[in-house]
Design a protein around this motif. Structure first.
Motif, PDB file in Angstrom:
ATOM      1  N   CYS A 139      84.850  72.520  84.580  1.00 59.28           N
ATOM      2  CA  CYS A 139      85.725  73.372  83.769  1.00 59.28           C
ATOM      3  C   CYS A 139      85.575  73.018  82.287  1.00 59.28           C
ATOM      4  O   CYS A 139      85.450  71.844  81.923  1.00 59.28           O
ATOM      5  CB  CYS A 139      87.182  73.198  84.187  1.00 59.28           C
ATOM      6  SG  CYS A 139      87.560  73.898  85.801  1.00 59.28           S
ATOM      7  N   ALA A 140      85.619  74.025  81.458  1.00 61.74           N
ATOM      8  CA  ALA A 140      85.500  73.831  80.014  1.00 61.74           C
ATOM      9  C   ALA A 140      86.595  74.616  79.322  1.00 61.74           C
ATOM     10  O   ALA A 140      86.864  75.765  79.661  1.00 61.74           O
ATOM     11  CB  ALA A 140      84.132  74.288  79.517  1.00 61.74           C
ATOM     12  N   GLY A 141      87.241  73.991  78.364  1.00 64.37           N
ATOM     13  CA  GLY A 141      88.317  74.648  77.630  1.00 64.37           C
ATOM     14  C   GLY A 141      89.085  73.622  76.835  1.00 64.37           C
ATOM     15  O   GLY A 141      88.862  72.415  76.960  1.00 64.37           O
ATOM     16  N   SER A 142      90.002  74.090  76.008  1.00 73.64           N
ATOM     17  CA  SER A 142      90.729  73.184  75.114  1.00 73.64           C
ATOM     18  C   SER A 142      92.230  73.183  75.362  1.00 73.64           C
ATOM     19  O   SER A 142      92.981  72.623  74.560  1.00 73.64           O
ATOM     20  CB  SER A 142      90.461  73.582  73.655  1.00 73.64           C
ATOM     21  OG  SER A 142      90.851  74.935  73.425  1.00 73.64           O
ATOM     22  N   ARG A 143      92.681  73.773  76.442  1.00 75.80           N
ATOM     23  CA  ARG A 143      94.128  73.845  76.680  1.00 75.80           C
ATOM     24  C   ARG A 143      94.673  72.459  77.007  1.00 75.80           C
ATOM     25  O   ARG A 143      94.099  71.713  77.807  1.00 75.80           O
ATOM     26  CB  ARG A 143      94.420  74.819  77.824  1.00 75.80           C
ATOM     27  CG  ARG A 143      95.860  75.348  77.793  1.00 75.80           C
ATOM     28  CD  ARG A 143      96.038  76.473  78.806  1.00 75.80           C
ATOM     29  NE  ARG A 143      95.095  77.553  78.590  1.00 75.80           N
ATOM     30  CZ  ARG A 143      95.247  78.498  77.685  1.00 75.80           C
ATOM     31  NH1 ARG A 143      96.299  78.488  76.878  1.00 75.80           N
ATOM     32  NH2 ARG A 143      94.353  79.461  77.569  1.00 75.80           N
ATOM     33  N   ARG A 144      95.790  72.120  76.364  1.00 73.70           N
ATOM     34  CA  ARG A 144      96.426  70.822  76.577  1.00 73.70           C
ATOM     35  C   ARG A 144      97.923  71.013  76.786  1.00 73.70           C
ATOM     36  O   ARG A 144      98.517  71.923  76.235  1.00 73.70           O
ATOM     37  CB  ARG A 144      96.191  69.903  75.367  1.00 73.70           C
ATOM     38  CG  ARG A 144      94.732  69.531  75.153  1.00 73.70           C
ATOM     39  CD  ARG A 144      94.543  68.706  73.893  1.00 73.70           C
ATOM     40  NE  ARG A 144      94.879  69.484  72.695  1.00 73.70           N
ATOM     41  CZ  ARG A 144      95.882  69.203  71.866  1.00 73.70           C
ATOM     42  NH1 ARG A 144      96.672  68.164  72.117  1.00 73.70           N
ATOM     43  NH2 ARG A 144      96.109  69.947  70.796  1.00 73.70           N
ATOM     44  N   PHE A 145      98.506  70.106  77.580  1.00 77.44           N
ATOM     45  CA  PHE A 145      99.934  70.155  77.841  1.00 77.44           C
ATOM     46  C   PHE A 145     100.564  68.795  77.574  1.00 77.44           C
ATOM     47  O   PHE A 145      99.938  67.748  77.788  1.00 77.44           O
ATOM     48  CB  PHE A 145     100.207  70.536  79.297  1.00 77.44           C
ATOM     49  CG  PHE A 145      99.757  71.918  79.663  1.00 77.44           C
ATOM     50  CD1 PHE A 145     100.435  73.035  79.198  1.00 77.44           C
ATOM     51  CD2 PHE A 145      98.647  72.109  80.468  1.00 77.44           C
ATOM     52  CE1 PHE A 145     100.016  74.312  79.540  1.00 77.44           C
ATOM     53  CE2 PHE A 145      98.219  73.379  80.811  1.00 77.44           C
ATOM     54  CZ  PHE A 145      98.912  74.485  80.342  1.00 77.44           C
ATOM     55  N   ALA A 146     101.802  68.829  77.119  1.00 79.96           N
ATOM     56  CA  ALA A 146     102.640  67.636  77.059  1.00 79.96           C
ATOM     57  C   ALA A 146     103.379  67.562  78.384  1.00 79.96           C
ATOM     58  O   ALA A 146     104.083  68.503  78.760  1.00 79.96           O
ATOM     59  CB  ALA A 146     103.616  67.724  75.893  1.00 79.96           C
ATOM     60  N   VAL A 147     103.210  66.462  79.097  1.00 79.85           N
ATOM     61  CA  VAL A 147     103.667  66.370  80.485  1.00 79.85           C
ATOM     62  C   VAL A 147     104.637  65.198  80.632  1.00 79.85           C
ATOM     63  O   VAL A 147     104.414  64.110  80.094  1.00 79.85           O
ATOM     64  CB  VAL A 147     102.454  66.174  81.419  1.00 79.85           C
ATOM     65  CG1 VAL A 147     102.897  66.085  82.865  1.00 79.85           C
ATOM     66  CG2 VAL A 147     101.456  67.311  81.241  1.00 79.85           C
TER      67      VAL A 147
ATOM     68  N   ALA B  99      95.945  81.201  80.334  1.00 79.50           N
ATOM     69  CA  ALA B  99      97.045  81.382  79.392  1.00 79.50           C
ATOM     70  C   ALA B  99      98.398  81.517  80.076  1.00 79.50           C
ATOM     71  O   ALA B  99      99.430  81.206  79.476  1.00 79.50           O
ATOM     72  CB  ALA B  99      96.775  82.603  78.513  1.00 79.50           C
ATOM     73  N   GLY B 100      98.424  81.974  81.316  1.00 83.12           N
ATOM     74  CA  GLY B 100      99.693  82.185  81.996  1.00 83.12           C
ATOM     75  C   GLY B 100     100.163  81.019  82.839  1.00 83.12           C
ATOM     76  O   GLY B 100     101.244  81.076  83.429  1.00 83.12           O
ATOM     77  N   PHE B 101      99.359  79.946  82.890  1.00 80.06           N
ATOM     78  CA  PHE B 101      99.697  78.864  83.813  1.00 80.06           C
ATOM     79  C   PHE B 101     101.001  78.167  83.440  1.00 80.06           C
ATOM     80  O   PHE B 101     101.814  77.859  84.323  1.00 80.06           O
ATOM     81  CB  PHE B 101      98.566  77.840  83.887  1.00 80.06           C
ATOM     82  CG  PHE B 101      98.862  76.700  84.821  1.00 80.06           C
ATOM     83  CD1 PHE B 101      98.716  76.864  86.184  1.00 80.06           C
ATOM     84  CD2 PHE B 101      99.327  75.480  84.344  1.00 80.06           C
ATOM     85  CE1 PHE B 101      99.019  75.825  87.068  1.00 80.06           C
ATOM     86  CE2 PHE B 101      99.630  74.439  85.207  1.00 80.06           C
ATOM     87  CZ  PHE B 101      99.476  74.615  86.571  1.00 80.06           C
TER      88      PHE B 101
END
Length: 209
Positions: free
Chosen positions: A137-145, A163-165
């Motif tokens: 997987c490639a992408g730049s999405r990051r989350f604060a968890v 985008a909807g996750f």
């Protein structure tokens, strides 16, 4: 010249070399991942897994599936070799995604979380577990968890998330004790996001967005 004899269906490739011990190790890695969300734990899979599964997904399948399991295969995992291998080694049966207790999916084929089995307040364990193939997987999405098993807030790189996750996951955690759990499987490691894990988009400065 006589016609070649019908050899019948091919016998699937072997599973674990030491089924009991190897399955216990893989299951322990899964439990550790669920206890410590976002941390990765190594998996040791069979030597000749189906190409679409690879060693990591194969190890998880052999550890968690049995003849009582109802599974759904999506994307590249919906493969004849995979289905035959899983049936031979685990006895798991294939069903529609909404009826499955284990959903094996790629990011592009992952069903909407709310469409899956969420369990009930009385029997939350009847919910689905998503086994997500995150290889390549490639992408730049990051989350604060944050949440149980996480010290403070950590940043999670999630190139597999669309985008909807985040919105779907917020609804999933809000349904607690109902809700799905998510296993993230790379080539030879597992991490997890149980339904108790809360997340928000991570801003560029490292704060929650």
């Amino acid at each position: 010249m006589s016609a070649p004899a019908d050899r019948g269906p091919a016998i699937p490739a072997p599973g674990f070399a030491d089924p009991s011990r190897d399955a216990q190790r893989a299951f322990r890695a899964i439990l550790d991942a669920l206890s410590h969300p976002t941390r990765s734990y190594p998996l040791s899979g069979p030597a000749q897994p189906p190409a679409a599964l690879g060693p990591g997904l194969a190890a998880v399948a052999l550890a968690i599936l049995d003849e009582e399991s109802a599974i759904w295969l999506g994307g590249a995992l919906d493969d004849a070799e995979v289905a035959a291998w899983l049936e031979f080694h685990t006895g798991a049966r294939q069903v529609e995604a909404a009826a499955a207790n284990f959903v094996f999916a790629t990011p592009s084929s992952m069903p909407a979380l709310g469409s899956l089995r969420l369990g009930s307040d009385e029997e939350p364990h009847l919910s689905a577990t998503i086994v997500l193939d995150v290889r390549g997987c490639a992408g730049s999405r990051r989350f604060a968890v944050r949440g149980p098993g996480i010290k403070g807030t950590v940043e999670l790189e999630a190139p597999w998330a669309d985008a909807g996750f985040a919105g779907q996951w917020h609804a999933n955690t809000a349904a607690f004790p109902r809700g799905v759990d998510l296993l993230l499987i790379d080539a030879e490691q597992v991490s997890a996001l149980p339904r108790t894990t809360r997340m928000a988009a991570a801003a560029a400065n490292g704060q929650e967005g």
